[in-house]
Motif scaffolding. Sequence first.
Motif, PDB file in Angstrom:
ATOM      1  N   LYS A 293       5.454  35.330  78.852  1.00 19.99           N
ATOM      2  CA  LYS A 293       5.451  34.025  78.195  1.00 19.99           C
ATOM      3  C   LYS A 293       6.358  33.984  76.975  1.00 19.99           C
ATOM      4  N   GLU A 294       6.568  35.162  76.354  1.00 16.16           N
ATOM      5  CA  GLU A 294       7.339  35.212  75.112  1.00 16.16           C
ATOM      6  C   GLU A 294       8.764  34.700  75.278  1.00 16.16           C
ATOM      7  N   TYR A 295       9.346  34.874  76.457  1.00 14.09           N
ATOM      8  CA  TYR A 295      10.714  34.386  76.629  1.00 14.09           C
ATOM      9  C   TYR A 295      10.882  33.494  77.858  1.00 14.09           C
ATOM     10  N   LEU A 296       9.777  32.907  78.288  1.00 13.49           N
ATOM     11  CA  LEU A 296       9.844  31.954  79.396  1.00 13.49           C
ATOM     12  C   LEU A 296      10.708  30.751  79.029  1.00 13.49           C
ATOM     13  N   HIS A 297      10.608  30.294  77.775  1.00 13.35           N
ATOM     14  CA  HIS A 297      11.403  29.137  77.342  1.00 13.35           C
ATOM     15  C   HIS A 297      12.890  29.395  77.482  1.00 13.35           C
ATOM     16  N   GLU A 298      13.284  30.651  77.278  1.00  9.48           N
ATOM     17  CA  GLU A 298      14.700  31.002  77.350  1.00  9.48           C
ATOM     18  C   GLU A 298      15.204  30.930  78.793  1.00  9.48           C
ATOM     19  N   ILE A 299      14.418  31.470  79.714  1.00 12.57           N
ATOM     20  CA  ILE A 299      14.819  31.428  81.123  1.00 12.57           C
ATOM     21  C   ILE A 299      14.833  29.984  81.628  1.00 12.57           C
ATOM     22  N   LYS A 300      13.928  29.163  81.132  1.00 14.26           N
ATOM     23  CA  LYS A 300      13.959  27.747  81.505  1.00 14.26           C
ATOM     24  C   LYS A 300      15.266  27.093  81.057  1.00 14.26           C
ATOM     25  N   MET A 301      15.743  27.471  79.877  1.00 12.64           N
ATOM     26  CA  MET A 301      17.008  26.917  79.402  1.00 12.64           C
ATOM     27  C   MET A 301      18.161  27.370  80.300  1.00 12.64           C
ATOM     28  N   PHE A 302      18.105  28.629  80.766  1.00 14.92           N
ATOM     29  CA  PHE A 302      19.167  29.153  81.622  1.00 14.92           C
ATOM     30  C   PHE A 302      19.145  28.525  83.024  1.00 14.92           C
ATOM     31  N   ALA A 303      17.953  28.232  83.529  1.00 14.73           N
ATOM     32  CA  ALA A 303      17.815  27.843  84.944  1.00 14.73           C
ATOM     33  C   ALA A 303      17.607  26.344  85.155  1.00 14.73           C
ATOM     34  N   GLU A 304      17.249  25.595  84.108  1.00 18.92           N
ATOM     35  CA  GLU A 304      17.052  24.151  84.218  1.00 18.92           C
ATOM     36  C   GLU A 304      18.077  23.449  83.334  1.00 18.92           C
ATOM     37  N   ASN A 305      18.647  22.373  83.807  1.00 14.91           N
ATOM     38  CA  ASN A 305      19.692  21.662  83.054  1.00 14.91           C
ATOM     39  C   ASN A 305      20.755  22.635  82.549  1.00 14.91           C
ATOM     40  N   GLU A 306      21.097  23.552  83.451  1.00 11.77           N
ATOM     41  CA  GLU A 306      21.959  24.667  83.077  1.00 11.77           C
ATOM     42  C   GLU A 306      23.383  24.271  82.719  1.00 11.77           C
ATOM     43  N   PHE A 307      23.789  23.058  83.119  1.00 10.38           N
ATOM     44  CA  PHE A 307      25.167  22.642  82.866  1.00 10.38           C
ATOM     45  C   PHE A 307      25.284  21.632  81.729  1.00 10.38           C
ATOM     46  N   SER A 308      24.249  21.547  80.900  1.00 11.09           N
ATOM     47  CA  SER A 308      24.311  20.669  79.728  1.00 11.09           C
ATOM     48  C   SER A 308      24.643  21.493  78.489  1.00 11.09           C
ATOM     49  N   ASN A 309      25.394  20.887  77.584  1.00 12.86           N
ATOM     50  CA  ASN A 309      25.691  21.530  76.298  1.00 12.86           C
ATOM     51  C   ASN A 309      24.523  21.276  75.358  1.00 12.86           C
ATOM     52  N   VAL A 310      23.927  22.332  74.841  1.00 13.70           N
ATOM     53  CA  VAL A 310      22.760  22.135  73.980  1.00 13.70           C
ATOM     54  C   VAL A 310      22.847  23.014  72.736  1.00 13.70           C
ATOM     55  N   VAL A 311      22.217  22.531  71.683  1.00 11.75           N
ATOM     56  CA  VAL A 311      21.980  23.320  70.470  1.00 11.75           C
ATOM     57  C   VAL A 311      20.514  23.131  70.099  1.00 11.75           C
ATOM     58  N   THR A 312      20.009  24.021  69.261  1.00 13.55           N
ATOM     59  CA  THR A 312      18.618  23.912  68.816  1.00 13.55           C
ATOM     60  C   THR A 312      18.595  23.541  67.346  1.00 13.55           C
ATOM     61  N   ILE A 313      18.084  22.359  67.048  1.00 18.37           N
ATOM     62  CA  ILE A 313      17.987  21.850  65.676  1.00 18.37           C
ATOM     63  C   ILE A 313      16.529  21.589  65.357  1.00 18.37           C
ATOM     64  N   ASN A 314      16.022  22.235  64.313  1.00 22.30           N
ATOM     65  CA  ASN A 314      14.611  22.088  63.923  1.00 22.30           C
ATOM     66  C   ASN A 314      13.662  22.354  65.086  1.00 22.30           C
ATOM     67  N   GLY A 315      14.003  23.359  65.882  1.00 22.13           N
ATOM     68  CA  GLY A 315      13.142  23.771  66.977  1.00 22.13           C
ATOM     69  C   GLY A 315      13.245  22.936  68.237  1.00 22.13           C
ATOM     70  N   LYS A 316      14.147  21.949  68.268  1.00 20.31           N
ATOM     71  CA  LYS A 316      14.282  21.082  69.428  1.00 20.31           C
ATOM     72  C   LYS A 316      15.695  21.156  70.000  1.00 20.31           C
ATOM     73  N   HIS A 317      15.794  21.126  71.341  1.00 21.99           N
ATOM     74  CA  HIS A 317      17.095  21.113  72.006  1.00 21.99           C
ATOM     75  C   HIS A 317      17.730  19.732  71.868  1.00 21.99           C
ATOM     76  N   GLU A 318      19.004  19.712  71.505  1.00 19.32           N
ATOM     77  CA  GLU A 318      19.757  18.465  71.425  1.00 19.32           C
ATOM     78  C   GLU A 318      21.048  18.615  72.222  1.00 19.32           C
ATOM     79  N   ASN A 319      21.379  17.598  73.004  1.00 17.50           N
ATOM     80  CA  ASN A 319      22.626  17.610  73.761  1.00 17.50           C
ATOM     81  C   ASN A 319      23.804  17.321  72.842  1.00 17.50           C
ATOM     82  N   THR A 320      24.932  17.951  73.155  1.00 17.19           N
ATOM     83  CA  THR A 320      26.124  17.761  72.333  1.00 17.19           C
ATOM     84  C   THR A 320      27.350  18.043  73.190  1.00 17.19           C
ATOM     85  N   THR A 321      28.505  18.263  72.570  1.00 18.25           N
ATOM     86  CA  THR A 321      29.730  18.570  73.296  1.00 18.25           C
ATOM     87  C   THR A 321      30.222  19.955  72.909  1.00 18.25           C
TER      88      THR A 321
END
Length: 395
Positions: A293-321
Amino acid sequence: MIRKSLIMKIFDAAYMQRWNDRLRPIELTELDKQAHKMFIAYFIGKFEETSHEFNWLEVIEGGIFELLQRIIITDIKPPVFYKIKSDADKYRKLNEFVFTELKTFISPLGDSFCRRFKDYFLATDDTLSKKVLGAAHIYASKWEFDIIERLSPEGYEIKEIKEDFVNRIEVYSSRLEGMRQLATHSSYRNFIDLCGHLRFQSRWAQLHRIPKTSVLGHSLFVAILSYLFSLEMGACPRRCFNNFFTGLFHDLPEVLTRDIISPVKRSIEGLSDLIKEYEKEQMERVLYPMIPKEYLHEIKMFAENEFSNVVTINGKHENTTCEDINHKYNYNECNPRDGKLVKAADELAAYVEARVAIENGCLSEEFQRAKWTIKNKYETSNIGGIDFGEIYADF
């Protein structure tokens, strides 16, 4: 800048047969094995990453360097290789030969990359990063051996080879928490096993193609391209890490749904979204419960919406370029990921697969269409400072 020559040299690993002195029920290629090794290295590395001795970029680059070394020395049997490695002078000369053979391919990546490549094989194997890669190498090789053993349990040297694997795994289990976790948790072993199953799924499965490549090997190809592009754009370490492992994990859902080709996905409006939703449901039900569970969130980022540009701001993913990541968010604390870059690497890998198939006499209209469609898409494209038009012009 990465050139055609290096891209094609990496792809040579798709031709390289492993265990080719053994009876095998399937082809076991070097590209697939190295891919599985990096999945395993990720799992083991997650249990070591808080140590100040551990460095993810050393693991990633070490995996790339070892693949390139294997491409040059080809099928030296492990006992012979270990014998050479035990003699420091002979091993140094072997790696000087390897570097000489690869110099023209890797020199466009810059002096720093070439220096790291040379230094990697001169340095001690007693670093934490190299232990992680060593353990992943043994585990992946043992995974292949288990397939061979089932087919020929009384075969020549089978018993001795098995004992050697068991002994080496015990040594790494005494040194690495991740190996101990694999030994004690069947769900973790099942996760690694499922990752390995991607080698059974052929790319372009409906077409005759030389060489045949799997979803597993393709994933490593995409990961390496993504990492090399990241270096070229001056990405921060966390961005390099995210881009490499997104490339590696981006097709992981296909272990549950199989590789559905793009023309089929595009044939019916909404079908692609339906498949994506089904993949997510299956991942939640089958695969995610196997992962710590400790790194499930990371694998979700790799395997879901994998082709979106994202950054993490204040603990939340934000789409960007990619451009904004370059100028505003290229810092480890922003946890940036260039999904569009990974997508471009994915399609470049597909372009190479189609082009090589055509060059090898597989003259399917679908390969021709894929080759020209992808090239036309990217011939004027610039992503995060990477001129893809120049790369395709190389071909």
